[in-house]
Each structure stands twice: as structure tokens, then as C-alpha cells.
Design an enzyme around this catalytic site. Structure first.
Site, PDB file in Angstrom:
ATOM      1  CG  HIS A  38      -1.162   1.406   1.356  1.00 29.87           C
ATOM      2  ND1 HIS A  38      -2.918   1.408   1.116  1.00 29.87           N
ATOM      3  CD2 HIS A  38      -1.363   2.044   1.932  1.00 29.87           C
ATOM      4  CE1 HIS A  38      -3.609   2.410   1.096  1.00 29.87           C
ATOM      5  NE2 HIS A  38      -2.140   3.324   1.653  1.00 29.87           N
ATOM      6  CD  GLU A  39       1.976   3.960   3.756  1.00 30.57           C
ATOM      7  OE1 GLU A  39       1.865   4.488   3.096  1.00 30.57           O
ATOM      8  OE2 GLU A  39       0.780   3.274   4.076  1.00 30.57           O
ATOM      9  CD  GLU A  54      -4.485   7.078   2.179  1.00 35.31           C
ATOM     10  OE1 GLU A  54      -4.193   5.761   2.205  1.00 35.31           O
ATOM     11  OE2 GLU A  54      -4.285   7.434   2.687  1.00 35.31           O
ATOM     12  CG  HIS A 109       0.251   6.620  -0.897  1.00 34.33           C
ATOM     13  ND1 HIS A 109      -1.144   6.484  -1.173  1.00 34.33           N
ATOM     14  CD2 HIS A 109       0.370   5.902   0.521  1.00 34.33           C
ATOM     15  CE1 HIS A 109      -1.893   6.848  -0.303  1.00 34.33           C
ATOM     16  NE2 HIS A 109      -1.157   5.763   0.447  1.00 34.33           N
TER      17      HIS A 109
HETATM   18 ZN   LIG Z   1      -2.156   4.949   2.551  1.00 33.33          ZN
END
Ligand SMILES: [Zn+2]
Length: 272
Positions: free
Chosen positions: A146-147, A204, A150
Site C-alpha cells: 500500500h505505502e 488511499e 502512494h
Molecule cells: Zn495510504
């Protein structure tokens, strides 16, 4: 009165005209001062002004400062260090296919904070406090997937760019001088804005989607992501919700959306 002042006086008296001009200016700048590209996995067309090098520069300044401030807490041996390096290496290898110029690196910091993040340009920070929640390699791969998404989807640059273009437009309308992108990177870095930028809900959700496919490509079972987010959901009902959730507001729909992307992730999944 100079013509510039006359224009400003005209606009001050007509705020709606000024707003309309600003909107047009932003639209023109989006087309002329940014490059068009596609996010990985989700194939969303985006307009980003900062180059990869500028994003690396922005992230590095933030990273160096965090490492300076936490010098005594950096974990560089032991089983927790080993697990973070092991999982990050595999996730970074997948992310590097989409962003080969980024410089990927992870640092584990001993701090009882349940959080982790990836800066623009590929530098990752993990706090030991999140490890009891991630529990397994696949749980940690969910967070790291997930990170890093970004970063590869340039969410930080996108946010900065929106602010930047709005400021340029405002400066032009007011007859002032606009920042160049390079100057703006320096200003934002000085403000320490790299790590503190809040992502939008859409960003997100996009990071959840890309991250799920990334973890699968890295050889982690994407169904483990569902279990991780369910654990987070339960933890959020405790008296001290994990800090990770303040940046990543979780809800029942998040798990549903992730389940919806599972077939795509499972097609990308090759057990290591
Ligand atoms: Zn996030």
C-alpha cells in the site's frame, strides 16, 4: 496607474471574473506545465509536474531529517530488522518495475507507533509498533504494498502539484511572481510537507488496489490483505486505535472493495 495595477484593480472589483480566470489559468497550466502519465495497475491518467528526480530530492530531505531525529532508535540487527528487510526487498523489486529511477530503501525505527510510510522517490519508514498488527510477512507486505503504491502512483507529487498550480494561478491573477517547480520543491521540503501531506480518500483507495496487486506480484497471498484489514478494523474499536488508521481511515467498505479486487490480484499471484 500601470496596466498591471489597472488589471488587479479591475479584478478586485470583480471576484467572480478573477476566479474564472484563475480556473482557466489552472486548466492551461495543467496542460502545459505537467506531464501526462498513467498510474500503475489502475491506469488512471494523471498530470504531474514534478520529475522523478525532484520527487527523489523531496523525499530524501524528509528522510534524512527523520533519520537524524531518530538516530538512536534505528534498528539494524535482529529478527524484526530481518523481517522488514526481507519483505521490503520483494515489494521494492515489484515497485521498481514501475519506477526504475526511484531509489528504494527501508529503515526500521524502534518506536511504539503503529505506522509506516513511503516518501516520494522510494524511501520507506516502518515503526516497530506496527509489527504486532501486521503479524506475518504477508501482513507486512499488505502495508508496504500500500505505502509504495502512494510513491509509484505519485500521489505526493499530485497533491503538491494541485497546491502549486493553485498558487501559480493566484500569483498570476494578483500580478505577482510564481514559483518554479524547483523552487516549490525546496519550499515544501523546508516545511517538511513531504511526510505530512494527507492523501485523499480516492488516493488511499487507489493505493489499496495497486498495493494488493503488488503484494501478489511479490509472491504474497493477496487474501492475507483482507485478514490484515479485518484485524485493523477490530483494533480501531479498541481504546487506542493504531496511528496507521488516522492516515488510513478504515471502514467495512474498504474490506469489500479489496475483496472486489481479489480476482485481479490472484491472477497476478505466483507463490514464492
Ligand atoms: Zn495510504
Amino acid at each position: 496607474m500601470s496596466s498591471a495595477k489597472a488589471v488587479v484593480a479591475f479584478l478586485v472589483g470583480r471576484p467572480l471574473v478573477a476566479i474564472a480566470i484563475a480556473a482557466v489559468v489552472v486548466g492551461v497550466l495543467v496542460l502545459t506545465q505537467t506531464r501526462k502519465q498513467e498510474t500503475p495497475v489502475t491506469h488512471r491518467v494523471q498530470h504531474v509536474g514534478l520529475t522523478d528526480q525532484q520527487q527523489i530530492q523531496l523525499g530524501n530531505q524528509d528522510y534524512a531529517q527523520t533519520l537524524r531525529e531518530n538516530r538512536a532508535r534505528i534498528v539494524s540487527t535482529g529478527p524484526q530488522y530481518a523481517v522488514v528487510q526481507r519483505v521490503a526487498k520483494r515489494i521494492e523489486a515489484v515497485a521498481a518495475r514501475d519506477k526504475p529511477d526511484f531509489v528504494w530503501k527501508v529503515t526500521l525505527i524502534r518506536k511504539n507507533v503503529a505506522n509506516a510510510y513511503c516518501l516520494p522517490g522510494g524511501k520507506i519508514v516502518v515503526y516497530t509498533g506496527i509489527l504486532p498488527l501486521t503479524q506475518t510477512d504477508a501482513g507486512l507486505a499488505t502495508v508496504l504494498g500500500h505505502e509504495v503504491s502512494h510513491a509509484t502512483a505519485e500521489h505526493g507529487a499530485e497533491k503538491i502539484e494541485r497546491v502549486h498550480l493553485t498558487k501559480i494561478a493566484a500569483a498570476i491573477v494578483a500580478g505577482g511572481v510564481a514559483f518554479t517547480a524547483q523552487q516549490y520543491v525546496r519550499v515544501m521540503a523546508l516545511l517538511g510537507a513531504g511526510a505530512t501531506l494527507k492523501f485523499s480518500r480516492a488516493q488511499e483507495s487507489e493505493a489499496d488496489h495497486i498495493g494488493l496487486v503488488y503484494m501478489a506480484r511479490a509472491g504474497y497471498d493477496p487474501r492475507q490483505a483482507v485478514l490484515f484489514w479485518k484485524r485493523m478494523l477490530r483494533a480501531s474499536k479498541g481504546k487506542e486505535p493504531p496511528e496507521f488508521l488516522s492516515d488510513h481511515p478504515s471502514d467495512a467498505h474498504r474490506v469489500e472493495r479489496i475483496e472486489g479486487w481479489l480476482p485481479e490480484a490472484e491472477r497476478a499471484y505466483k507463490p514464492a
